[in-house]
Design a protein around this motif. Structure first.
Motif, PDB file in Angstrom:
ATOM      1  N   LEU A  62       0.431  -4.744  -6.667  1.00 55.85           N
ATOM      2  CA  LEU A  62       0.579  -3.282  -6.614  1.00 55.85           C
ATOM      3  C   LEU A  62       1.683  -2.796  -7.554  1.00 55.85           C
ATOM      4  O   LEU A  62       1.568  -1.719  -8.148  1.00 55.85           O
ATOM      5  CB  LEU A  62       0.852  -2.803  -5.184  1.00 55.85           C
ATOM      6  N   ILE A 198      -5.333   3.250  -2.086  1.00 52.09           N
ATOM      7  CA  ILE A 198      -5.137   1.858  -2.498  1.00 52.09           C
ATOM      8  C   ILE A 198      -5.947   0.925  -1.616  1.00 52.09           C
ATOM      9  O   ILE A 198      -6.636   0.033  -2.106  1.00 52.09           O
ATOM     10  CB  ILE A 198      -3.634   1.479  -2.522  1.00 52.09           C
ATOM     11  N   VAL A 243      -8.095  -3.636  -3.431  1.00 51.94           N
ATOM     12  CA  VAL A 243      -7.553  -3.099  -4.672  1.00 51.94           C
ATOM     13  C   VAL A 243      -8.372  -3.569  -5.890  1.00 51.94           C
ATOM     14  O   VAL A 243      -8.319  -2.959  -6.951  1.00 51.94           O
ATOM     15  CB  VAL A 243      -6.048  -3.455  -4.773  1.00 51.94           C
ATOM     16  N   LEU A 246     -10.373  -0.671  -6.852  1.00 55.92           N
ATOM     17  CA  LEU A 246      -9.678   0.625  -6.951  1.00 55.92           C
ATOM     18  C   LEU A 246     -10.223   1.457  -8.122  1.00 55.92           C
ATOM     19  O   LEU A 246     -10.505   2.634  -7.966  1.00 55.92           O
ATOM     20  CB  LEU A 246      -8.169   0.413  -7.116  1.00 55.92           C
TER      21      LEU A 246
END
Ligand SMILES: *Cc1c(COP(=O)(O)O)cnc(C)c1O
Length: 378
Positions: A62, A198, A243, A246
């Motif tokens: 992240l 997220i 993710v 994403l």
């Protein structure tokens, strides 16, 4: 990651980031390796409240997405906000906040910070020339506000904050790290409710804070484990999977929401529609954004109209969250902003007929047909 600009995250690149292959649960290997124990060594996994290999892998992933050096994962978005503020503020310190903030953040500012002797002052997004920043340690804002979708000029605010020796903290939840990266425009800390885009599947509550300043991250991490805001490793593992899509999800949210906003802006029963692609002017720092996410606000004038509309929808479900793959809808004056008096609602420009739509990733035509049939009933 060098060369990562706002628009350069592609699916392939996300797959190339470390995949989450480390053990999900690991509590203590202290006994196995006591000589290596160091309090501020995050990659020595001695106890899972302090650090955990699965959590650590997701934190690094992240942080890359946010263009940060490092980051900390928390048990919720509110945990991220609480630990971030408390890592830099203590008794007699001053902080300045945007008035138009997420309700939970407002509660923290009103109910908790003053009891710790922290002085809180406010400014409105409509008048950022008069920020009471003098003597403040932190300026705290959201990049895209809820529910009116106003864009905060992060570039300008970071200059104002830094000229006055303050740090700029940005809750970037509504933009997501795909659509906007506040650290590139001078923010010192970017915060996310991972619960929203997220993770994106409405099955996790987590938060994240990221920075280019490793010392700041280290302080925030120490607050996280001291106060016990540690994330559940299994939820972190789910985020590590989520993710990977994403980019695909954000592209679809952006396209669907833009088209629905356009459709609503031409509809006779809609008094006002708010979505950034419809604005004639936006702050320069957002000019290269690939989009503005899922949330669209429309005003159907009366609460009766708003209720008929949301009850008539078949695909959009009435629920308070947002930014998941499924389309949701709420009436802010009855939910997130229910505690406001009529006068306060008016002052905040939130109509009783206001409806907040979180546009999911379903087929666009199905969504438009659903909206059209529900509007035809009011
Ligand atoms: C949801 C949300 C939060 C709080 O996040 P949780 O994960 O629910 O604790 C904070 N800021 C914004 C903008 C949000 O939408």
């Amino acid at each position: 990651m060098k060369g990562f600009s706002t628009r350069s995250i592609h699916v392939g690149e996300i797959h190339q980031l470390d995949s989450v292959t480390t053990p999900i649960f690991q509590t203590a290997n202290f006994l196995m390796n006591p000589s290596k124990y160091k309090v501020d060594e995050r990659d020595n996994y001695i106890y899972s409240r302090i650090s955990n290999p699965t959590v650590r892998a997701v934190e690094q992933k992240l942080a890359n997405l946010c263009g940060a050096q490092d980051g900390v994962l928390f048990s919720s978005g509110m945990g991220a906000i609480t630990c971030s503020l408390l890592s830099v503020l203590s008794e007699n310190d001053k902080a300045v906040f945007l008035t138009e903030l997420y309700g939970g953040t407002h509660s923290l500012i009103q109910k908790v910070l003053p009891k710790l002797g922290i002085q809180c002052e406010f400014f409105s997004i409509d008048d950022i020339s008069v920020i009471p920043v003098n003597g403040a340690k932190v300026v705290y804002v959201e990049s895209l506000t809820n529910p009116l979708l106003k864009l905060t000029d992060i570039e300008l605010l970071s200059k104002i904050a830094h000229q006055n020796g303050a740090l700029l903290f940005v809750d970037n939840t509504f933009m997501s790290p795909y659509n906007f990266r506040s650290l590139e425009f001078g923010a010192d800390l970017e915060i996310h409710s991972v619960t929203k885009y997220i993770n994106g599947h409405s099955d996790v509550i987590l938060g994240f804070a990221a920075s280019k300043d490793k010392d700041l991250i280290s302080k925030i991490w120490q607050k996280m484990y001291t106060l016990g805001f540690n994330p559940d490793p299994f939820q972190a593992y789910l985020v590590g999977r989520s993710v990977k899509t994403l980019v695909l999800r954000m592209e679809k949210h952006n396209q669907n929401a833009k088209q629905i906003a356009q459709f609503l802006s031409n509809h006779e029963k809609v008094a006002q529609i708010r979505y950034p692609t419809l604005y004639t002017e936006i702050p320069e720092c957002y000019e290269n954004c690939p989009g503005f996410g899922a949330v669209v606000y429309c005003d159907l004038v009366t609460q009766e109209n708003a209720l008929k509309f949301v009850e008539g929808l078949k695909i959009f479900k009435q629920a308070t969250s947002l930014a998941g793959v499924e389309s949701l809808v709420t009436i802010p004056s009855l939910t997130s902003h229910a505690s406001l008096t009529d006068e306060e609602l008016k002052k905040a420009n939130i109509s009783k007929g206001g409806v907040r739509i979180s546009v999911g990733i379903e087929d666009l035509q199905d969504l438009i047909d659903d909206i059209e049939q529900a509007l035809s009933e009011i």
